[in-house]
Design an enzyme around this catalytic site. Structure first.
Site, PDB file in Angstrom:
ATOM      1  N   LYS A 115      81.137  12.980  21.118  1.00  0.00           N
ATOM      2  CA  LYS A 115      80.872  14.011  20.123  1.00  0.00           C
ATOM      3  C   LYS A 115      80.401  15.307  20.765  1.00  0.00           C
ATOM      4  O   LYS A 115      80.817  16.379  20.404  1.00  0.00           O
ATOM      5  CB  LYS A 115      79.805  13.489  19.143  1.00  0.00           C
ATOM      6  CG  LYS A 115      79.460  14.474  18.038  1.00  0.00           C
ATOM      7  CD  LYS A 115      80.637  14.658  17.095  1.00  0.00           C
ATOM      8  CE  LYS A 115      80.401  15.720  16.048  1.00  0.00           C
ATOM      9  NZ  LYS A 115      81.692  16.145  15.454  1.00  0.00           N
ATOM     10  N   GLU A 134      93.612  12.615  17.956  1.00  0.00           N
ATOM     11  CA  GLU A 134      92.270  12.087  18.261  1.00  0.00           C
ATOM     12  C   GLU A 134      92.009  10.731  17.626  1.00  0.00           C
ATOM     13  O   GLU A 134      91.462   9.843  18.258  1.00  0.00           O
ATOM     14  CB  GLU A 134      91.197  13.024  17.679  1.00  0.00           C
ATOM     15  CG  GLU A 134      90.802  14.160  18.545  1.00  0.00           C
ATOM     16  CD  GLU A 134      89.717  14.981  17.861  1.00  0.00           C
ATOM     17  OE1 GLU A 134      88.676  15.161  18.477  1.00  0.00           O
ATOM     18  OE2 GLU A 134      89.914  15.432  16.707  1.00  0.00           O
ATOM     19  N   GLU A 158      95.012  22.452  14.702  1.00  0.00           N
ATOM     20  CA  GLU A 158      93.858  21.614  14.346  1.00  0.00           C
ATOM     21  C   GLU A 158      94.335  20.312  13.696  1.00  0.00           C
ATOM     22  O   GLU A 158      93.797  19.232  13.973  1.00  0.00           O
ATOM     23  CB  GLU A 158      92.926  22.410  13.411  1.00  0.00           C
ATOM     24  CG  GLU A 158      91.732  21.659  12.881  1.00  0.00           C
ATOM     25  CD  GLU A 158      90.810  21.068  13.946  1.00  0.00           C
ATOM     26  OE1 GLU A 158      90.923  21.396  15.122  1.00  0.00           O
ATOM     27  OE2 GLU A 158      89.968  20.225  13.563  1.00  0.00           O
ATOM     28  N   ASN A 188      70.674  11.993  31.438  1.00  0.00           N
ATOM     29  CA  ASN A 188      71.906  12.607  30.929  1.00  0.00           C
ATOM     30  C   ASN A 188      72.306  13.705  31.890  1.00  0.00           C
ATOM     31  O   ASN A 188      71.440  14.404  32.413  1.00  0.00           O
ATOM     32  CB  ASN A 188      71.672  13.259  29.557  1.00  0.00           C
ATOM     33  CG  ASN A 188      71.654  12.241  28.442  1.00  0.00           C
ATOM     34  OD1 ASN A 188      71.785  11.053  28.695  1.00  0.00           O
ATOM     35  ND2 ASN A 188      71.469  12.716  27.223  1.00  0.00           N
ATOM     36  N   GLY A 189      73.604  13.893  32.093  1.00  0.00           N
ATOM     37  CA  GLY A 189      74.071  14.977  32.954  1.00  0.00           C
ATOM     38  C   GLY A 189      74.670  14.437  34.240  1.00  0.00           C
ATOM     39  O   GLY A 189      75.014  13.251  34.338  1.00  0.00           O
ATOM     40  N   ARG A 192      77.856  10.162  19.382  1.00  0.00           N
ATOM     41  CA  ARG A 192      78.155  11.033  20.520  1.00  0.00           C
ATOM     42  C   ARG A 192      79.216  10.427  21.439  1.00  0.00           C
ATOM     43  O   ARG A 192      79.756  11.117  22.296  1.00  0.00           O
ATOM     44  CB  ARG A 192      76.885  11.279  21.334  1.00  0.00           C
ATOM     45  CG  ARG A 192      75.845  12.075  20.592  1.00  0.00           C
ATOM     46  CD  ARG A 192      74.496  11.947  21.244  1.00  0.00           C
ATOM     47  NE  ARG A 192      74.451  12.634  22.522  1.00  0.00           N
ATOM     48  CZ  ARG A 192      73.903  13.823  22.698  1.00  0.00           C
ATOM     49  NH1 ARG A 192      73.371  14.459  21.697  1.00  0.00           N
ATOM     50  NH2 ARG A 192      73.863  14.385  23.880  1.00  0.00           N
ATOM     51  N   CYS A 248      76.324  10.859  26.877  1.00  0.00           N
ATOM     52  CA  CYS A 248      75.127  10.033  26.986  1.00  0.00           C
ATOM     53  C   CYS A 248      74.047  10.462  25.991  1.00  0.00           C
ATOM     54  O   CYS A 248      73.996  11.622  25.586  1.00  0.00           O
ATOM     55  CB  CYS A 248      74.543  10.171  28.382  1.00  0.00           C
ATOM     56  SG  CYS A 248      75.703   9.778  29.674  1.00  0.00           S
ATOM     57  N   TRP A 253      77.838   7.273  28.792  1.00  0.00           N
ATOM     58  CA  TRP A 253      79.267   7.618  28.769  1.00  0.00           C
ATOM     59  C   TRP A 253      79.647   7.842  30.225  1.00  0.00           C
ATOM     60  O   TRP A 253      79.172   8.790  30.862  1.00  0.00           O
ATOM     61  CB  TRP A 253      79.469   8.882  27.935  1.00  0.00           C
ATOM     62  CG  TRP A 253      80.885   9.229  27.652  1.00  0.00           C
ATOM     63  CD1 TRP A 253      81.725   8.624  26.758  1.00  0.00           C
ATOM     64  CD2 TRP A 253      81.644  10.295  28.236  1.00  0.00           C
ATOM     65  NE1 TRP A 253      82.941   9.238  26.751  1.00  0.00           N
ATOM     66  CE2 TRP A 253      82.931  10.263  27.652  1.00  0.00           C
ATOM     67  CE3 TRP A 253      81.375  11.274  29.193  1.00  0.00           C
ATOM     68  CZ2 TRP A 253      83.934  11.164  27.986  1.00  0.00           C
ATOM     69  CZ3 TRP A 253      82.378  12.175  29.527  1.00  0.00           C
ATOM     70  CH2 TRP A 253      83.647  12.115  28.926  1.00  0.00           C
ATOM     71  N   HIS A 291     113.010  27.730  20.476  1.00  0.00           N
ATOM     72  CA  HIS A 291     112.883  28.036  21.908  1.00  0.00           C
ATOM     73  C   HIS A 291     112.569  26.785  22.723  1.00  0.00           C
ATOM     74  O   HIS A 291     112.117  26.887  23.859  1.00  0.00           O
ATOM     75  CB  HIS A 291     111.812  29.113  22.120  1.00  0.00           C
ATOM     76  CG  HIS A 291     112.143  30.395  21.436  1.00  0.00           C
ATOM     77  ND1 HIS A 291     113.180  31.207  21.835  1.00  0.00           N
ATOM     78  CD2 HIS A 291     111.620  30.981  20.332  1.00  0.00           C
ATOM     79  CE1 HIS A 291     113.264  32.253  21.027  1.00  0.00           C
ATOM     80  NE2 HIS A 291     112.323  32.132  20.096  1.00  0.00           N
ATOM     81  N   LYS A 345      93.573  16.568  15.165  1.00  0.00           N
ATOM     82  CA  LYS A 345      92.950  15.491  14.376  1.00  0.00           C
ATOM     83  C   LYS A 345      93.795  14.227  14.455  1.00  0.00           C
ATOM     84  O   LYS A 345      93.281  13.137  14.666  1.00  0.00           O
ATOM     85  CB  LYS A 345      92.807  15.874  12.894  1.00  0.00           C
ATOM     86  CG  LYS A 345      91.760  16.885  12.542  1.00  0.00           C
ATOM     87  CD  LYS A 345      90.347  16.410  12.679  1.00  0.00           C
ATOM     88  CE  LYS A 345      89.805  16.679  14.039  1.00  0.00           C
ATOM     89  NZ  LYS A 345      89.184  17.940  14.313  1.00  0.00           N
TER      90      LYS A 345
HETATM   91  C1  F6R Z   1      87.615  17.694  17.905  1.00  0.00           C
HETATM   92  C2  F6R Z   1      86.289  17.968  18.420  1.00  0.00           C
HETATM   93  C3  F6R Z   1      86.155  18.634  19.736  1.00  0.00           C
HETATM   94  C4  F6R Z   1      85.035  19.695  19.687  1.00  0.00           C
HETATM   95  C5  F6R Z   1      84.809  20.288  21.076  1.00  0.00           C
HETATM   96  C6  F6R Z   1      83.787  21.401  21.045  1.00  0.00           C
HETATM   97  O1  F6R Z   1      87.579  17.038  16.685  1.00  0.00           O
HETATM   98  O2  F6R Z   1      85.306  17.648  17.792  1.00  0.00           O
HETATM   99  O3  F6R Z   1      87.356  19.208  20.139  1.00  0.00           O
HETATM  100  O4  F6R Z   1      85.408  20.679  18.772  1.00  0.00           O
HETATM  101  O5  F6R Z   1      84.391  19.281  21.952  1.00  0.00           O
HETATM  102  O6  F6R Z   1      82.561  20.951  20.582  1.00  0.00           O
HETATM  103  P1  F6R Z   1      81.475  21.942  20.037  1.00  0.00           P
HETATM  104  O7  F6R Z   1      82.017  22.611  18.813  1.00  0.00           O
HETATM  105  O8  F6R Z   1      80.279  21.099  19.755  1.00  0.00           O
HETATM  106  O9  F6R Z   1      81.232  22.953  21.128  1.00  0.00           O
END
Ligand code: F6R
Length: 610
Positions: free
Chosen positions: A605, A490, A483, A100-101, A27, A2, A75, A506, A487
């Site tokens: 985000k 996602e 990673e 928010n929250g 976000r 949010c 959200w 394994h 990506k």
């Molecule tokens: C993946 C991504 C998330 C963040 C995770 C932690 O592309 O962006 O996995 O890495 O939500 O977020 P931060 O780094 O802001 O604590």
């Protein structure tokens, strides 16, 4: 997650609020809304499911003009994404609130308020807060007091902004577990959950502390702390250039951010290295004393930041010879720990507002760690404010939900930290100079890896009709494979799994056939020969290989094997450089599949709820 924007001004605020919401889109959200107190003394509210653009269209038809307003991107947590559940929520037609929250005791409060005759129109926890404040407003006749009394009954995490038609020209806000910043203007003031939302109107910000409440008017900002004492919060200037929040010539923020990496890696090193040394004072004035005493490192993070922590473990144990554990914050916070003496607690977070990471930090501070160090990208974030020591990455605002430049700048900062730590643990001057040379070569090497963009775009069509994929790496390149897989899943929604290549036999080898593309990062290092045997295992089962390697790796393309060469790099910095082609691969696959690259479905985000 949010987002909140609000404004108290002498001019019309609708445009300011809409632009603020647009800037919070990154976000992640599912609906948006706005409430404005008009010159007629009435609150007008507009809410829409979907993008801010949908809300904007409605406001073109029926404008919400007025000088005081609050707005929100939601959200969904309590209740599905719908117009009725979207914020702002109202109690009657005189009080509006954005939140928010999460309010944990909302059910119990809801039952009480129902008993008092309040009617609910949504399934949200937020509407409960609206009615609770209104109930107190009826007895106190004072919005600030009403909010104060209401929040004393709330359990959970929240940032709130409230306006009341009976008290025009001000907004009351509070912060308890969710970020809130005040934007300081001239003859007008603003609030937001992220300063980025307010950059078109101000570059001066006050960050509220946990438990703070504030009364915001056109010409005054008054803040009280948790104990109801009036307090001043420092005004800081926003450092990043405004352009960072613009897509510029790029089709997506993600692509722009991938291309920014040479510059932001350079910026993260700036002022922190000489030609042969890491300047440990640049990590904090007392950093030297602290590093001298550290015997163990505990890293905590989530998602991409966790992968950065996994790479750092290889570096810390290799270069500093100090034991290092890495754990995702959501696991760490719910188990008992055995803490070795003199353990440094290291949190990594792009946003500095990730709920699990913050909760882990708060626990750690009570649990007997030697000190808490944060590696973070957002100045003024909760993580930065609550840690003993901070290394800021200089990635600038990261708008694409899928993290790219934040990851490589985290790695850069982690390597600087590791070298400084290693110096207290026997790293020779020659070795330090060699590592610093490798670090300084990074911007150029990342640039060279970016030159593969077109070739990778061509390669990406091979993934278009695939449902699954496997990513392999060994040593510090294993987290890079993780990673790369994150990506791809996602943003392209293709199932991707990463394994240390030695684990193939394994279990996961059973999955390998011509429908399972296998992506590998294979720099020429001391594990290369082992990795090559693993790749043979894949070829023997008909798996199609996509290998990123350097000229010295001695791997060549052949039917079923696609080798892309990137320049030879130092083994220690290889995880940073080899990340680039994997980012580009996932980006191009997503573009081909036509997904929403910058705002992938179901993701946010900044994950400010648990
Ligand atoms: C993946 C991504 C998330 C963040 C995770 C932690 O592309 O962006 O996995 O890495 O939500 O977020 P931060 O780094 O802001 O604590």
């Amino acid at each position: 997650m949010c987002g909140i924007v609000g404004a108290v001004s002498e001019r019309d605020v609708q445009g300011i609020l809409l632009e603020g919401l647009r800037r919070l889109e990154y976000r992640g959200y599912d609906s948006a809304g706005m409430a404005v107190l008009g010159g007629n003394g009435e609150i007008s509210r507009a809410r829409e499911v979907g993008k801010v653009a949908a809300l904007s269209e409605v406001l073109v038809q029926t404008p919400n003009h007025g000088t005081t307003g609050i707005a929100h991107t939601r959200w969904a947590t309590h209740g599905q994404p719908s117009k009725l559940n979207a914020h702002p929520h109202m109690s009657g037609d005189r009080l509006a609130i954005v939140h928010n929250g999460i309010i944990e005791n909302y059910q119990e409060l809801r039952d009480q308020l129902r008993g008092d005759g309040f009617e609910f129109t949504s399934q949200t926890d937020t509407e409960v807060v609206a009615h609770l404040i209104e109930r107190y407003f009826r007895t106190t006749g004072d919005l600030f007091k009403a909010v104060q009394q209401a929040i004393s009954e709330l359990r959970g995490a929240f940032a709130l902004a409230v306006l009341h038609a009976d008290e025009p020209d001000h907004v009351v806000v509070c912060r308890e577990g969710s970020p809130l910043v005040i934007g300081v203007g001239i003859g007008e003031n603003f609030i937001a959950s992220d300063q980025l939302a307010l950059l078109p109107v101000t570059d001066r910000f006050m960050f509220l502390e946990e438990g703070d409440m504030a009364d915001i008017r056109t010409n005054s900002i008054k803040i009280w702390d948790r104990d109801n004492h009036p307090v001043e919060r420092k005004v800081t200037r926003f450092e990043h250039s405004m352009d960072s929040a613009d897509k510029g010539e790029y089709r997506h923020y993600m692509l722009k951010e991938i291309y920014e990496q040479p510059r932001v890696i350079q910026a993260t090193m700036e002022g922190r290295v000489t030609s042969s040394k890491v300047l440990e004072q640049a990590l904090g004035t007392d950093a030297g004393q602290l590093l001298e005493s550290i015997r163990h490192v505990q890293i905590i993070a989530c998602g991409t930041s966790y992968h950065a922590g996994m790479v750092a473990r290889y570096w810390i144990e290799d270069l500093a010879g100090i034991p290092c554990s890495v754990e995702v914050a959501s696991e760490f916070r719910y188990r008992k720990h055995v803490i070795q003496p003199d353990t440094l607690f290291l949190c990594i977070s792009q946003s500095g507002e990730t709920a699990d990471t913050l909760a882990a930090l708060r626990q750690a501070k009570k649990a007997g760690f030697r000190a808490a160090l944060a590696i973070c990208n957002v100045p003024g974030s909760s993580l930065v404010r609550e840690s003993d020591l901070v290394i800021m990455t200089q990635a600038g605002p990261e708008i694409g939900v899928a993290s790219t430049k934040a990851f490589t700048t985290q790695l850069t900062a982690l390597l600087l930290f590791t070298i400084a730590l290693a110096r207290h643990n026997g790293l020779s001057e020659e070795r330090e100079a060699e590592l610093v040379t490798a670090l300084r070569a990074l911007p150029g090497q990342v640039e060279a890896a970016l030159a593969l963009d077109e070739a990778i775009a061509e390669l990406s069509s091979a993934f278009m009709d695939k449902n699954h994929s496997l990513f392999l790496g060994r040593g510090a390149l294993f987290p890079v494979a993780l990673e790369g897989a994150l990506k791809l899943k996602e943003i392209s929604y293709i199932h991707a799994e990463a394994y240390p290549a030695g684990e193939l036999k394994h279990g996961p080898l059973a999955l390998v056939d011509s429908e399972m593309p296998v992506v590998t990062v294979a720099p020429n290092n001391d594990l290369l020969e082992k990795l090559k045997s693993n790749l043979e295992e894949v070829r023997a089962r008909g798996g199609e290989l996509f290998v990123f390697a350097d000229g010295e790796s001695d791997l060549a393309s052949e039917p079923g094997v696609h080798v892309m060469q990137i320049p030879a790099v130092h083994p220690i910095t290889a995880p940073i450089v080899y990340t680039i082609p994997l980012q580009l691969l996932s980006y191009h696959v997503a573009v081909l599949k036509g997904t929403d690259v910058d705002q992938p479905r179901n993701l946010a985000k900044s994950v400010t709820v648990e």
